[in-house]
Motif scaffolding. Structure first.
Motif, mmCIF file in Angstrom:
data_model
loop_
_atom_site.group_PDB
_atom_site.id
_atom_site.type_symbol
_atom_site.label_atom_id
_atom_site.label_comp_id
_atom_site.label_asym_id
_atom_site.label_seq_id
_atom_site.Cartn_x
_atom_site.Cartn_y
_atom_site.Cartn_z
ATOM 1 N N ALA A 1 0.794 -1.008 -0.001
ATOM 2 C CA ALA A 1 -0.219 -0.004 0.027
ATOM 3 C C ALA A 1 0.925 1.380 -0.039
ATOM 4 N N SER A 2 1.906 1.110 0.861
ATOM 5 C CA SER A 2 2.685 2.635 0.765
ATOM 6 C C SER A 2 3.367 2.809 -0.412
ATOM 7 N N GLY A 3 4.120 1.686 -1.022
ATOM 8 C CA GLY A 3 4.927 2.178 -2.221
ATOM 9 C C GLY A 3 3.830 2.550 -3.447
ATOM 10 N N VAL A 4 2.614 1.775 -3.466
ATOM 11 C CA VAL A 4 1.549 2.298 -4.529
ATOM 12 C C VAL A 4 1.155 3.572 -4.457
ATOM 13 N N GLU A 5 0.587 3.795 -3.152
ATOM 14 C CA GLU A 5 0.201 5.287 -2.774
ATOM 15 C C GLU A 5 1.429 6.583 -3.213
ATOM 16 N N ILE A 6 2.554 5.989 -2.584
ATOM 17 C CA ILE A 6 3.467 7.346 -2.861
ATOM 18 C C ILE A 6 3.837 7.394 -4.402
ATOM 19 N N ALA A 7 3.999 6.175 -4.919
ATOM 20 C CA ALA A 7 4.461 6.145 -6.320
ATOM 21 C C ALA A 7 3.361 6.795 -7.236
ATOM 22 N N LEU A 8 1.999 6.770 -6.931
ATOM 23 C CA LEU A 8 0.870 7.342 -7.469
ATOM 24 C C LEU A 8 1.059 8.610 -7.220
ATOM 25 N N ALA A 9 1.319 9.049 -5.854
ATOM 26 C CA ALA A 9 1.226 10.513 -5.519
ATOM 27 C C ALA A 9 2.342 11.493 -6.303
ATOM 28 N N ILE A 10 3.580 10.746 -6.465
ATOM 29 C CA ILE A 10 4.617 11.621 -7.062
ATOM 30 C C ILE A 10 4.279 11.837 -8.601
ATOM 31 N N THR A 11 3.604 10.654 -9.107
ATOM 32 C CA THR A 11 3.190 10.646 -10.557
ATOM 33 C C THR A 11 2.193 11.894 -10.743
ATOM 34 N N ALA A 12 1.136 11.960 -9.697
ATOM 35 C CA ALA A 12 0.046 13.085 -9.867
ATOM 36 C C ALA A 12 0.584 14.443 -9.698
ATOM 37 N N TRP A 13 1.830 14.511 -8.780
ATOM 38 C CA TRP A 13 2.439 15.783 -8.766
ATOM 39 C C TRP A 13 3.328 16.307 -9.946
ATOM 40 N N ARG A 14 3.737 15.369 -10.384
ATOM 41 C CA ARG A 14 4.764 15.669 -11.576
ATOM 42 C C ARG A 14 3.869 15.855 -12.687
ATOM 43 N N LYS A 15 2.710 15.401 -13.061
ATOM 44 C CA LYS A 15 1.607 15.532 -13.973
ATOM 45 C C LYS A 15 1.311 17.153 -13.774
ATOM 46 N N LYS A 16 0.825 17.404 -12.626
ATOM 47 C CA LYS A 16 0.319 18.846 -12.140
ATOM 48 C C LYS A 16 1.483 19.854 -12.348
ATOM 49 N N ASN A 17 2.802 19.420 -12.241
ATOM 50 C CA ASN A 17 3.628 20.551 -12.112
ATOM 51 C C ASN A 17 4.740 20.525 -13.560
ATOM 52 N N GLY A 18 4.108 19.837 -14.584
ATOM 53 C CA GLY A 18 4.751 19.791 -15.896
ATOM 54 C C GLY A 18 6.263 18.971 -15.715
ATOM 55 N N TYR A 19 6.439 18.139 -14.770
ATOM 56 C CA TYR A 19 7.565 17.404 -14.897
ATOM 57 C C TYR A 19 7.102 15.922 -15.861
ATOM 58 N N PRO A 20 8.240 15.161 -16.416
ATOM 59 C CA PRO A 20 7.602 13.892 -17.220
ATOM 60 C C PRO A 20 7.323 12.879 -16.092
ATOM 61 N N THR A 21 6.235 12.203 -16.489
ATOM 62 C CA THR A 21 5.540 11.078 -15.589
ATOM 63 C C THR A 21 6.195 9.855 -16.045
ATOM 64 N N ASN A 22 7.532 9.901 -15.413
ATOM 65 C CA ASN A 22 8.550 8.800 -15.564
ATOM 66 C C ASN A 22 8.539 7.849 -14.508
ATOM 67 N N VAL A 23 7.655 7.892 -13.551
ATOM 68 C CA VAL A 23 7.784 7.090 -12.322
ATOM 69 C C VAL A 23 7.715 5.697 -12.538
ATOM 70 N N LYS A 24 8.555 4.951 -11.834
ATOM 71 C CA LYS A 24 8.627 3.444 -12.063
ATOM 72 C C LYS A 24 8.529 2.784 -10.680
#
Ligand SMILES: Cc1cc2nc3c(=O)[nH]c(=O)nc-3n(C[C@H](O)[C@H](O)[C@H](O)COP(=O)(O)OP(=O)(O)OC[C@H]3O[C@@H](n4cnc5c(N)ncnc54)[C@H](O)[C@@H]3O)c2cc1C
Length: 360
Positions: free
Chosen positions: A149-172
């Protein structure tokens, strides 16, 4: 003499509220709280903080202020060892503190292989999380290891933050199993579809075999660039219990009775991630059980000091799980029921903000 609360986790926060209600319950005892930082950060809101939905002040509780209001002495320090014979605690700052009763609510740690240590982001103890994630969410190549749960939640949160702030959504995200391995296979499939749809690259059934300063090499031969790795692979025990030869389970967590008293040592209590209940050894380590044990802890410490019988903790069979997936959506699971919606996030937000309100 001293009643010492070690760590500012969920159960000790509730103890502080209980002590505050019953002003000076034991006039002949000092009550002390020892934790490494003035603030306790609430992990239920880590994903929202990572995504930029909450400020740092909204996800942390001021332990010093809470302790003062309860008439408890707060010390910023780390307990490193317990001497059972002398009933004394040793601390990193060099203090030696005698106690009549000690209670541990020190949480768990995350332990990756020591050879990878220099490439891993350190988020525990949990007061490190906010500063670390603020830096980590905008690195060039974010890699999260761990599909719970913690890995999935945080990886998705980083992805959402990057999308909103114009960073590449390249989280793995790399995980040795399926995503959410302790849920049903249907839920694992659902969360994978959501994650991929939201732009997270999910690598299942593979694990990190090697790491150097620029790349992660997996068992299945993938070579992935990284700018440090966020290692979120489940809880490991603090080493204090083993070092102090206290009763432990095979993983080094403090072994307790259902009364939250250490096995054979009734003057040592514990709650939350740092304990294993002998009667329920497979209970998952998460905030839900830590919060439930909190209801009992101070009551039992009081009963013990008054020579009364302590109550026992019985975990509930099922609990509501709400996993934030980014953009104010969440996956709700209860038993076999699973739904992904904005409403589920609203419910999570309400539960989390109500929880924080109690301590502000
Ligand atoms: C990224 C992430 C997200 C998570 N999200 C959720 C979630 O949404 N819902 C959920 O239920 N669970 C979640 N969890 C799990 C949850 O964080 C833990 O289960 C929960 O915090 C355990 O609470 P606790 O009271 O045992 O200890 P903690 O909340 O970890 O608190 C322990 C305290 O003890 C202090 N401490 C540690 N060592 C010492 C020492 N030697 N001496 C003195 N003080 C010490 C620490 O600094 C800290 O203040 C998450 C975990 C992570 C890593």
């Amino acid at each position: 003499m001293n009643i010492v609360l070690v760590g500012g986790g969920h159960a000790h926060l509730k103890c502080l509220l209980d002590i505050r209600k019953n002003k000076f319950p034991f006039p002949d005892q000092n009550i002390l709280l020892i934790s490494p930082n003035q603030y306790q950060y609430y992990s239920g809101m880590f994903s929202g903080y990572t995504e930029g939905l909450y400020s740092e002040d909204e996800i942390r509780i001021d332990l010093k202020d809470m302790a003062e209001k309860a008439g408890v002495t707060f010390t910023e320090d780390i307990v490193t060892e317990v001497s059972v014979c002398d009933k004394t605690l040793m601390t990193k700052a060099g203090a030696s503190i005698p106690f009549s009763v000690v209670s541990f609510d020190t949480g768990s740690y995350i332990e990756g292989p020591s050879s990878f240590e220099e490439y891993m982001v350190q988020i525990k103890p949990n007061y490190l999380f906010a500063d670390m994630l603020k830096v980590y969410r905008d690195v060039d190549f974010p890699v999260v290891v761990g599909g719970g749960a913690s890995g999935v939640e945080i990886a998705l949160a980083i992805t959402a933050w990057r999308k909103k702030n114009g960073y590449p959504t390249n989280v793995k995200l790399i995980t040795s199993s399926k995503l959410l391995p302790s849920s049903s296979s249907k839920t694992s499939k659902v969360i994978k579809e959501i994650a991929v749809w939201k732009g997270l690259t999910v690598i299942e059934d593979d694990s990190v075999e090697e790491m150097n300063e620029s790349h992660v090499i997996t068992q299945n031969g993938r070579s992935l660039p990284h700018s440090q790795v966020l290692w979120l692979t489940g809880p490991s025990s603090p080493d204090i219990f083993k070092r102090s030869t206290l009763p432990c389970d095979q993983n080094g967590f403090l072994l307790t009775e259902k009364t939250l008293q250490a096995k054979g040592l009734p003057f040592i209590f514990g709650a939350g991630d740092c304990i294993t209940l002998e009667s329920f050894p497979d209970l998952p380590k998460n905030g839900v059980y830590a919060v439930r044990q909190a209801e009992l802890l101070w009551k039992n410490i009081t009963s013990y000091l008054n020579g009364e019988v302590c109550s026992t903790f019985t975990p509930q069979r099922q609990f509501l799980s709400l996993l934030s997936t980014g953009n104010k959506e969440a996956l709700l699971q209860y038993g076999r029921f699973t739904i992904h919606s904005k409403l589920a996030w609203k419910l999570k937000n309400k539960i989390d903000t109500d929880y924080m309100q109690k301590y502000i």
